[in-house]
Scaffold this active site. Structure first.
Site, mmCIF file in Angstrom:
data_model
loop_
_atom_site.group_PDB
_atom_site.id
_atom_site.type_symbol
_atom_site.label_atom_id
_atom_site.label_comp_id
_atom_site.label_asym_id
_atom_site.label_seq_id
_atom_site.Cartn_x
_atom_site.Cartn_y
_atom_site.Cartn_z
ATOM 1 N N HIS A 68 43.632 55.994 72.462
ATOM 2 C CA HIS A 68 44.989 55.545 72.107
ATOM 3 C C HIS A 68 44.963 54.016 72.145
ATOM 4 O O HIS A 68 44.874 53.410 73.220
ATOM 5 C CB HIS A 68 46.003 56.093 73.111
ATOM 6 C CG HIS A 68 47.439 55.971 72.654
ATOM 7 N ND1 HIS A 68 48.070 54.762 72.514
ATOM 8 C CD2 HIS A 68 48.351 56.926 72.330
ATOM 9 C CE1 HIS A 68 49.325 54.967 72.127
ATOM 10 N NE2 HIS A 68 49.523 56.287 72.001
ATOM 11 N N THR A 141 45.837 40.661 17.286
ATOM 12 C CA THR A 141 46.501 41.896 17.669
ATOM 13 C C THR A 141 45.560 43.042 17.336
ATOM 14 O O THR A 141 44.920 43.024 16.272
ATOM 15 C CB THR A 141 47.847 42.075 16.934
ATOM 16 O OG1 THR A 141 47.636 42.047 15.526
ATOM 17 C CG2 THR A 141 48.819 40.952 17.310
ATOM 18 N N HIS A 142 45.438 44.009 18.235
ATOM 19 C CA HIS A 142 44.470 45.102 18.104
ATOM 20 C C HIS A 142 43.039 44.559 18.033
ATOM 21 O O HIS A 142 42.144 45.218 17.493
ATOM 22 C CB HIS A 142 44.760 45.958 16.870
ATOM 23 C CG HIS A 142 46.149 46.494 16.817
ATOM 24 N ND1 HIS A 142 46.537 47.649 17.451
ATOM 25 C CD2 HIS A 142 47.275 46.000 16.226
ATOM 26 C CE1 HIS A 142 47.818 47.863 17.252
ATOM 27 N NE2 HIS A 142 48.302 46.875 16.508
ATOM 28 N N SER A 264 18.459 38.675 35.770
ATOM 29 C CA SER A 264 17.130 38.652 36.391
ATOM 30 C C SER A 264 16.027 38.809 35.356
ATOM 31 O O SER A 264 14.867 38.475 35.623
ATOM 32 C CB SER A 264 17.024 39.769 37.436
ATOM 33 O OG SER A 264 17.171 41.047 36.822
ATOM 34 N N LYS A 269 20.917 34.340 29.407
ATOM 35 C CA LYS A 269 22.236 34.939 29.569
ATOM 36 C C LYS A 269 23.195 34.025 30.345
ATOM 37 O O LYS A 269 22.853 33.456 31.370
ATOM 38 C CB LYS A 269 22.145 36.280 30.294
ATOM 39 C CG LYS A 269 21.466 37.381 29.518
ATOM 40 C CD LYS A 269 22.186 37.733 28.235
ATOM 41 C CE LYS A 269 23.529 38.399 28.482
ATOM 42 N NZ LYS A 269 23.430 39.690 29.162
ATOM 43 N N ASN A 271 26.725 35.094 31.514
ATOM 44 C CA ASN A 271 27.652 36.217 31.565
ATOM 45 C C ASN A 271 29.009 35.832 32.162
ATOM 46 O O ASN A 271 29.077 34.951 33.029
ATOM 47 C CB ASN A 271 27.047 37.357 32.402
ATOM 48 C CG ASN A 271 25.744 37.869 31.822
ATOM 49 O OD1 ASN A 271 25.592 37.952 30.603
ATOM 50 N ND2 ASN A 271 24.801 38.214 32.678
ATOM 51 N N GLU A 276 34.938 38.988 35.097
ATOM 52 C CA GLU A 276 34.697 40.414 35.282
ATOM 53 C C GLU A 276 35.033 40.840 36.708
ATOM 54 O O GLU A 276 35.613 41.911 36.937
ATOM 55 C CB GLU A 276 33.235 40.748 34.962
ATOM 56 C CG GLU A 276 32.912 40.692 33.485
ATOM 57 C CD GLU A 276 31.435 40.848 33.202
ATOM 58 O OE1 GLU A 276 31.093 41.251 32.076
ATOM 59 O OE2 GLU A 276 30.603 40.562 34.097
ATOM 60 N N GLU A 310 47.344 52.757 56.396
ATOM 61 C CA GLU A 310 47.784 51.377 56.605
ATOM 62 C C GLU A 310 46.673 50.487 57.148
ATOM 63 O O GLU A 310 46.570 49.313 56.773
ATOM 64 C CB GLU A 310 48.972 51.353 57.559
ATOM 65 C CG GLU A 310 50.222 51.949 56.957
ATOM 66 C CD GLU A 310 51.332 52.132 57.965
ATOM 67 O OE1 GLU A 310 52.365 52.708 57.579
ATOM 68 O OE2 GLU A 310 51.176 51.695 59.129
ATOM 69 N N ARG A 311 45.869 51.041 58.030
ATOM 70 C CA ARG A 311 44.771 50.247 58.592
ATOM 71 C C ARG A 311 43.785 49.813 57.515
ATOM 72 O O ARG A 311 43.109 48.794 57.653
ATOM 73 C CB ARG A 311 44.031 51.048 59.661
ATOM 74 C CG ARG A 311 44.792 51.223 60.965
ATOM 75 C CD ARG A 311 44.013 52.134 61.901
ATOM 76 N NE ARG A 311 44.739 52.376 63.132
ATOM 77 C CZ ARG A 311 44.640 51.640 64.234
ATOM 78 N NH1 ARG A 311 43.837 50.594 64.244
ATOM 79 N NH2 ARG A 311 45.320 51.942 65.313
#
Length: 434
Positions: A68, A141-142, A264, A269, A271, A276, A310-311
């Site tokens: 407790h 748009t789209h 790697s 690259k 990125n 993201e 909640e914790r």
């Protein structure tokens, strides 16, 4: 909380040790009120005040014995207090008088930290929107080229979205900034309501009007929903940055250190990892909404089913949102914007993005709408099929050379004639102090 996504200022507020600091403060404040009411000896109060905040490790040791946490905390807190004074600690209170009142203060304080970060993001977005107010780009748009706009206009929309998020958070903060010290089942049977008033006033909290031993969990649900909505707004910003960084678009690039390595296996690259990451964090925030809503309905006056949720959910949401919003401000502040690439994207369709202005001009000249629309559409189809520019296709269309080809319809400025209306609104946002 995952340390990777927690900033130091938020980590302290959401730690076990800070929670015990707040529990200690609640116990001392409650004892102060009890002394004023004549229920607790003044000498006992001095001993209680001198007691240090229990160490989290010591509380954990006692919890192994008692299973407790609140009783474990009280044992650790009372350990250095003389027995004749220690017996007055927690007098007339129940466990969640301590837990929920401290929680109200912790949630309000942590929300203040998140609000400060959100206001900074709003300010960065607004400042950069003004900086790029005349940086013309294509609106999509789209995912398809639509009409010209400006990059500043895009950022302004994000700034106002974050502003709405700030307002939601402010309202949610007011809802969670409450406490209750009302005893078992909330009837004040063994404790004077003046104790509650004293403690909550000292902590800057309101009082639960009809307590059931605990604070209503709908308050927490409102906070988490507000946080998740703000996270979705940040995701919208990050998603736009991701899309504009694609190789074939290349209109912006997020900030990178000189030591940056993107892959790697592929050294070339670059990125969009920052943006993201922000999108992924928004998913975490949304994931907690349902579980916190499940906490609202408890058995009778209370049960403990809400505790494990909640914790986990409350500290995670606050920590992740603060990290996400802070990182978003850093992303936008350091974002590199390529105006030339944006302009070239407008020109890439050989004039097709001006079709609505041409259509409007034809209608103003008296051409029937269906004829005007079909003629402009046919010219657009020919531009795509044959690779000729839209102006030339219009000249040979059914509506002929007068189809807006030479009267200013085919330039970005035609679409920005009322742009300053939005700029005025944006300037008002920048001047706001809240």
């Amino acid at each position: 909380m995952i340390p990777r996504y927690v900033r130091p200022e938020m980590a302290r507020l959401l730690s076990d040790q800070y929670r015990y600091e707040m529990w200690t403060r609640v116990e001392v404040l409650a004892s102060e009120a009890q002394v004023r009411l004549g229920h607790v000896p003044a000498g006992a109060l001095e001993d209680i005040r001198r007691a240090p905040v229990p160490d989290a490790a010591r509380v954990a040791e006692f919890e192994e014995e008692r299973e407790h946490e609140i009783l474990a905390f009280l044992a650790a807190f009372c350990e250095p207090i003389p027995p004749e004074s220690a017996r007055w600690v927690h007098w007339g209170m129940t466990s969640y008088d301590l837990v929920d009142t401290a929680l109200g203060h912790i949630l309000a304080t942590a929300t203040d930290v998140l609000l400060d970060a959100a206001r900074r993001l709003r300010r960065v977005l607004a400042d950069r929107a003004v900086e790029h107010w005349h940086t013309v780009c294509i609106g999509r748009t789209h995912g398809v080229h639509a009409e010209p706009t400006t990059f500043g206009h895009k950022l302004a929309g994000f700034a106002f979205a974050v502003d709405r998020g700030v307002e939601r958070l402010r309202r949610a903060r007011a809802e969670v900034a409450v406490g209750t010290i009302s005893g078992s089942v909330g009837t004040y049977a063994l404790i004077d309501p003046l104790v509650e008033e004293h403690v909550c006033a000292a902590l800057g909290l309101g009082v639960e009007q009809a307590p059931s031993q605990v604070v209503g969990r709908d308050r927490h649900a409102t906070l988490v929903q507000s946080i998740a909505t703000l996270g979705a707004c940040v995701e919208q910003i990050a998603l736009e940055v991701r899309l504009l960084q694609r190789t074939e678009v290349g209109e912006v690039e997020e900030p990178r250190s000189a030591a940056y390595q993107g892959s790697s296996a592929m050294p070339h690259k670059r990125n969009p990892t920052r943006s993201e990451r922000l999108c992924g964090l928004a998913r975490l925030l949304r994931g907690h909404v349902v579980s916190v809503l499940e906490d609202v309905a408890l058995w009778h006056e209370r049960d403990l089913s809400h505790s494990p949720v909640e914790r986990t959910a409350l500290p995670d949401c606050l920590a992740v949102a603060h990290y996400q919003v802070t990182a978003a401000a850093e992303l936008i502040a350091g974002l590199e914007v390529f105006g030339d690439r944006m302009r070239s994207a407008i020109d890439a369709t050989r004039g097709l993005v001006y079709s609505s202005a041409v259509l409007a001009d034809l209608q103003e000249r008296g051409v029937e709408r269906e004829l005007a629309y079909r003629s402009v559409q046919a010219a657009a189809d020919r531009t795509r099929a044959d690779g000729i520019d839209f102006r030339s296709a219009l000249v040979s269309s059914r509506v002929g050379a007068g189809a807006g080809a030479g009267n200013g319809a085919m330039r970005p400025e035609r679409f920005l004639v009322h742009h300053d209306v939005i700029l005025e609104r944006l300037e008002s946002l920048r001047e706001r102090e809240d």
